[in-house]
Design a protein around this motif. Structure first.
Motif, mmCIF file in Angstrom:
data_model
loop_
_atom_site.group_PDB
_atom_site.id
_atom_site.type_symbol
_atom_site.label_atom_id
_atom_site.label_comp_id
_atom_site.label_asym_id
_atom_site.label_seq_id
_atom_site.Cartn_x
_atom_site.Cartn_y
_atom_site.Cartn_z
ATOM 1 N N THR A 30 49.716 28.911 34.083
ATOM 2 C CA THR A 30 48.722 30.112 33.221
ATOM 3 C C THR A 30 49.486 31.736 33.570
ATOM 4 O O THR A 30 49.903 31.861 34.264
ATOM 5 C CB THR A 30 47.502 29.922 33.516
ATOM 6 N N TYR A 31 48.462 32.193 32.366
ATOM 7 C CA TYR A 31 49.252 33.901 32.833
ATOM 8 C C TYR A 31 48.334 34.247 34.361
ATOM 9 O O TYR A 31 48.953 34.750 34.448
ATOM 10 C CB TYR A 31 48.836 34.378 31.631
ATOM 11 N N GLN A 32 46.503 33.637 33.852
ATOM 12 C CA GLN A 32 46.657 34.535 35.235
ATOM 13 C C GLN A 32 46.682 34.004 36.279
ATOM 14 O O GLN A 32 46.382 35.577 37.424
ATOM 15 C CB GLN A 32 44.693 33.706 34.873
ATOM 16 N N SER A 33 46.999 33.345 36.819
ATOM 17 C CA SER A 33 47.538 32.718 38.055
ATOM 18 C C SER A 33 48.979 33.222 37.985
ATOM 19 O O SER A 33 48.870 33.291 39.448
ATOM 20 C CB SER A 33 47.788 30.841 38.069
ATOM 21 N N PHE A 34 49.791 33.093 36.947
ATOM 22 C CA PHE A 34 50.723 33.711 37.145
ATOM 23 C C PHE A 34 50.802 35.479 37.609
ATOM 24 O O PHE A 34 50.885 36.316 38.752
ATOM 25 C CB PHE A 34 51.590 34.408 36.454
ATOM 26 N N VAL A 35 49.868 36.175 37.063
ATOM 27 C CA VAL A 35 49.778 37.766 37.637
ATOM 28 C C VAL A 35 48.947 38.044 38.799
ATOM 29 O O VAL A 35 49.058 38.456 39.901
ATOM 30 C CB VAL A 35 48.068 38.595 36.195
ATOM 31 N N ALA A 36 47.771 36.691 39.213
ATOM 32 C CA ALA A 36 47.179 36.866 40.567
ATOM 33 C C ALA A 36 48.090 36.788 41.565
ATOM 34 O O ALA A 36 48.289 36.828 43.028
ATOM 35 C CB ALA A 36 46.217 35.290 40.510
#
Ligand code: FAD
Length: 524
Positions: free
Chosen positions: A171-177
């Protein structure tokens, strides 16, 4: 490292002087520096059989953009006392590079790392040769904000993932985190590059003109309003960032896809694609703007968030075998798309009979750039929305015609829009009629790109087939003669698509493969 006698900087993407760690390393470590670009026939050889002007793999608008970028790079290198050495490959670019390494007695090779499959194979041939010849290789990551391999490593060993059983979260969110802050760009100013050494018997030609590559008799139709090159990229970026409020309030889903005289987004994508602009420099300039404003939007919708999308797709594509196809791609739903050449060609050539869709496809062919939501509209229409044609066919058309054509981003977005991966709300379909109308009720965008519709009254511009014959006659546009009738009925087609998608999803859930055993698809 000790000063090497001669270094070769191999430009491919990264067509810039600013934030160029490969060029920087070469100038620091060698007494002589050869800046090289090899013209690749794979992308540049004209193909008269192609459906629109260009080579088999690149529309003429992108070829033009590349040549402009090379001319600008050459001019910038000349200001530093050097120049671009343009070589022509007969077939394989790696052969031309290896020959130059040998002929010029190069001791150090510097080039920006590239994670696309074609580039990886090409570069391996060159680095194998360099290793066998004792040539030092320096290949830094500078096309993206982060190193995709490093991020994948981090994701693999993140606590969430270990709990997850070792499957990288996509996910984008896990990538950004996981990613954190990107490295700073290398922006040291210098006034001179080391001289080029002896080039032996090589004929040193200037960057060729489009005509010299065999694109002689082209009409002026395919000139996008965006000029290639680092100079233009930096100017464009500064102009975009000047309006601090616009930057701080940027929300991607709110942009107007029909704005073409002044697009709603930066149009920096072609410059990022060829590396005329450094993503890291752009990212940090956006952060500077954020620091000077009270509040600003956040990823995924913010402007900085867009660059994170870019890196997200680079990372996923690097870590996913067969990312660019349905078969053998673990993150891609297996869907029995139908084969229908007629519908596909109507879509490709901007002849679906839906003016909103056709105008976007014509903008693609002529300019090689469209707004993100315009891309959404036509990608949805071709696949799960109306025509139920394979996303790989649409991907190929975009890959050839976009001036910002980018392997990771294009495939990632086609997976997304076809609801094959990342996004699964297949019941949410863009209307080819009301979606565009919301932004541009008068249909100015359609009138510009489809001149035959320019006098159609606004009541009918999105649905010209509903205009009474007398109105069509007055507008000098008879539907079925001057402009096509709709290739499908949107209401019925989208209903059928939803049903088919539902069935395909159910089959994927059960672990079955709806593609296998379906005779209409077995030839794929
Ligand atoms: P801005 O909104 O100003 O964003 C700045 C930069 O962020 C862009 O230049 C781009 O590098 C990056 N970016 C923005 N949106 C996305 C996104 N959704 N995914 C990844 N990076 C993004 N973009 C390409 O660069 N090359 C492609 O081949 C490509 N193919 C696409 C295919 C489809 C089907 C769709 C729906 C989108 C595709 N995009 C592609 C993503 C996006 O549409 C473009 O990056 C964007 O419209 C470029 O305009 P801009 O530079 O004004 O974007």
């Amino acid at each position: 490292t000790a000063t090497a006698a001669a270094a070769l900087v191999w430009f491919r993407k990264g067509l810039r002087v600013h934030d160029n760690p490969a060029l920087d390393a070469a100038r620091r470590s060698a007494a002589r520096v050869y800046p090289v670009f090899v013209l690749d026939p794979r992308y540049l050889r004209p193909d008269p059989a192609a459906p629109s002007p260009g080579s088999a793999r690149a529309g003429v608008a992108r070829v033009r953009f590349l040549l402009e970028s090379l001319r600008d790079l050459d001019a910038r290198l000349r200001r530093l006392g050097s120049r671009l050495l343009v070589l022509r490959a007969r077939e394989d670019v790696s052969d031309a590079v290896c020959a130059a390494l040998k002929d010029w007695n190069i001791r150090k090779l510097c080039f920006e790392s590239d994670t696309e499959p074609y580039a990886l194979a090409r570069d391996k041939r060159v680095t194998d040769f360099a290793a066998a010849s004792g040539i030092e290789v320096f290949s830094p990551v500078s096309h993206t904000l982060f190193d995709p391999a490093e991020i994948i490593e981090k994701l693999l060993f993140s606590p969430a993932n270990l709990k997850n059983g070792g499957r990288p979260p996509l996910t984008y969110q896990s990538f950004v985190a996981t990613a954190g802050e990107p490295p700073k760009p290398v922006m040291e100013e210098y006034s001179e590059l080391p001289p080029i050494g002896d080039t032996g018997g090589y004929e040193l030609l200037p960057v060729p003109k489009l005509e010299e590559l065999g694109y002689g008799d082209l009409s002026q139709e395919y000139i996008p309003p965006f000029r290639g090159g680092e100079t233009e990229a930096l100017k464009r970026m500064r102009e975009s960032l000047q309006d601090k409020e616009w930057v701080a309030k940027f929300e991607k889903p709110k942009g107007d896809p029909s704005a073409f005289l002044k697009p709603a987004t930066t149009v920096l994508s072609p410059y990022l694609k060829f590396g005329c602009l450094s993503a890291r420099y752009f990212y940090h300039c956006i952060q500077d703007v954020y620091r000077s404003t009270k509040t600003h939007t956040k990823p995924p919708v913010s402007l900085a968030g867009q660059l994170l999308w870019r890196d997200f797709f680079y990372t996923v594509s690097f870590g996913t075998p067969n990312f660019d196809q349905m078969e053998g791609n673990k993150i891609c739903k297996q869907i029995p798309w139908r084969e229908n050449e007629e519908l596909f060609v109507a879509w490709r050539d901007g002849r679906t009979g839906y003016p909103w869709i056709d105008a976007i496809m014509i903008q693609l062919r002529k300019w090689g750039w469209m707004h993100h939501l315009a891309r959404h509209s036509v990608a949805c229409f071709l696949t799960r929305g109306d025509l139920y044609v394979h996303w790989e066919q649409g991907r190929d058309v975009f890959e050839r015609l976009l001036i910002d054509s980018d392997w990771a981003i294009n495939n990632g977005n086609w997976l997304w829009l076809s609801c094959s991966s990342f996004f699964y709300q297949y019941h949410r379909i863009y209307s080819p009629i009301s979606f565009g109308k919301k932004y541009d009720p008068n249909g100015d965008y359609i009138r510009h790109f489809i001149p035959v519709l320019k006098d159609m009254p606004k009541e009918y511009i999105y649905e010209p087939w509903t205009a009474p014959l007398s109105v069509q006659e007055k507008a000098r546009c008879i539907v079925g003669k001057d402009y096509p009738k709709p290739v499908v009925d949107h209401e019925a087609a989208s209903k059928e698509c939803r049903k088919r998608m539902g069935e395909a999803y159910a089959c994927n859930r059960l672990g079955g493969n709806p593609v296998k055993g379906n005779s209409s698809n077995s030839s794929r």
